[in-house]
Write a protein that holds these residues in place. Sequence first.
Motif, PDB file in Angstrom:
ATOM      1  N   HIS A 274       0.836  -1.205   0.000  1.00 51.00           N
ATOM      2  CA  HIS A 274       0.000   0.000   0.000  1.00 51.00           C
ATOM      3  C   HIS A 274       0.875   1.261   0.000  1.00 51.00           C
ATOM      4  O   HIS A 274       0.642   2.183  -0.789  1.00 51.00           O
ATOM      5  CB  HIS A 274      -0.919  -0.051   1.227  1.00 51.00           C
ATOM      6  CG  HIS A 274      -1.701   1.195   1.462  1.00 51.00           C
ATOM      7  ND1 HIS A 274      -3.032   1.321   1.124  1.00 51.00           N
ATOM      8  CD2 HIS A 274      -1.341   2.370   2.023  1.00 51.00           C
ATOM      9  CE1 HIS A 274      -3.443   2.533   1.466  1.00 51.00           C
ATOM     10  NE2 HIS A 274      -2.443   3.182   2.020  1.00 51.00           N
ATOM     11  N   GLU A 275       1.887   1.281   0.873  1.00 50.56           N
ATOM     12  CA  GLU A 275       2.761   2.459   0.960  1.00 50.56           C
ATOM     13  C   GLU A 275       3.541   2.676  -0.337  1.00 50.56           C
ATOM     14  O   GLU A 275       3.694   3.804  -0.796  1.00 50.56           O
ATOM     15  CB  GLU A 275       3.738   2.338   2.142  1.00 50.56           C
ATOM     16  CG  GLU A 275       3.068   2.313   3.526  1.00 50.56           C
ATOM     17  CD  GLU A 275       2.155   3.500   3.778  1.00 50.56           C
ATOM     18  OE1 GLU A 275       2.466   4.611   3.293  1.00 50.56           O
ATOM     19  OE2 GLU A 275       1.117   3.325   4.447  1.00 50.56           O
ATOM     20  N   HIS A 395      -8.632   9.418   5.528  1.00 49.36           N
ATOM     21  CA  HIS A 395      -8.713   8.036   5.047  1.00 49.36           C
ATOM     22  C   HIS A 395     -10.178   7.614   5.000  1.00 49.36           C
ATOM     23  O   HIS A 395     -10.951   8.035   5.846  1.00 49.36           O
ATOM     24  CB  HIS A 395      -7.966   7.093   5.989  1.00 49.36           C
ATOM     25  CG  HIS A 395      -6.472   7.206   5.889  1.00 49.36           C
ATOM     26  ND1 HIS A 395      -5.808   8.408   6.024  1.00 49.36           N
ATOM     27  CD2 HIS A 395      -5.524   6.278   5.662  1.00 49.36           C
ATOM     28  CE1 HIS A 395      -4.511   8.196   5.868  1.00 49.36           C
ATOM     29  NE2 HIS A 395      -4.304   6.919   5.656  1.00 49.36           N
TER      30      HIS A 395
HETATM   31 ZN   LIG Z   1      -2.258   5.201   2.689  1.00 48.21          ZN
END
Ligand SMILES: [Zn+2]
Length: 407
Positions: A274-275, A395
């Motif tokens: 994800h990063e 988020h």
């Molecule tokens: Zn993220």
Amino acid sequence: MFVEILPALVTALLVVGFSFETWLSTLNFRHSQAQPWKEEIFTLEQHQKSLNYQKERFIVSTLASIVSFALLLTCLGFGLFGMLDSYLRNFTTNPILLALLFFGTCVVVLNLISFGFNFYAVFSIEERYGFNRSTVATFVIDNLKNTLVTAIVGGALVSLLVWLYSMLGSSFWFAAWAVIMVVVLFLSAFSTSLLLPIFNKLTPLPDGELKDALLSYAKSQGYSINRLFVMDGSKRSSKANAFFSGLGRSRTIVLFDTLIEKLSIEEVTSVLAHEIGHDKRKHTLGLLALTTMQMFVFTFLFGLLLQRDEFAAVLSAEPSFHIAAITFAILYKPVSLVLTWLVNSLTRRFEFDADQFATSTYRAEPMKTALEKMASQELVNLSPHPWYVKVHYSHPPLFERVKALSR
Ligand SMILES: [Zn+2]
């Protein structure tokens, strides 16, 4: 005429802004408390615990915002900013020193208030729900370090801006924009290597199964991680996190030790995926471009206000750089609320995009279980109000992410 009603107009704007914020967070609170038990994430006991946790946090943050709002109204109503300004003029008339003393006093007062509320939030609420790992000593030292860093970085920036204003006058704003952007670029490239070590210990991820798994994933994507660190997040809280930082060659990936503690190797790999997704899909650059535009609007509007001496009347003070800055901070709040809403809608999209990257280059399942594990252990709010999410969430809420991952 305009000058006479200006203080009343500013106060009205403040009241409207505060009412809107309080209304929105109350709406969110009520909505979350009314949600039924979500069996797939929480046990019934966790569900009840999560509701109580949200409730306590809501009460403290509402009290904190009421106190700071009341303080601001008192300062405006009694002309306290003007009084402070003329008191400080007894000691110096140098515009740079005057600005430093003026902002310094404001920061100290604000810090004392937030210190009290934060202390309660950490050592009462977080402590009782089992999240706190900080000691009073760590907490106090953190605050002192924070004040020192703010004084050095903020002090240098303020001095430079006041000096530029005295040299350039009305064309000041463009130079201010350039200076601020240099600082932003510098911090996004080097804050992990320069500022973070003041507060945390970063150690390279030790050799072993986890490191092998992470590096072999990175290699499969043709991605070279310059630095892969573990951060001692457990020094303060049991909550877990991970982030990507840096630009170009300085890119760094930081995993909290609490993340490694809680998640399986596959789950940590999906977090890394994800990063890396954030970097590969150019999210950092996108945000930087947005900040550049935001700062352009910010300094341009501030430059306009600096030329209007009548605004100093709002704070019952003589016109000066620092008085204009405080007035601007008050007037800019509604603008910044709109900008936060825009930035957050973009970062939420980036999160879906990074999850999608993790899914297509690794797998969806471990990402999903990692998110669910963290949500249940950290008692997150599973049902925030959609309008609150639009404004304040950087988020997406858990269920939206899980739903997108399942597709
Ligand atoms: Zn993220």
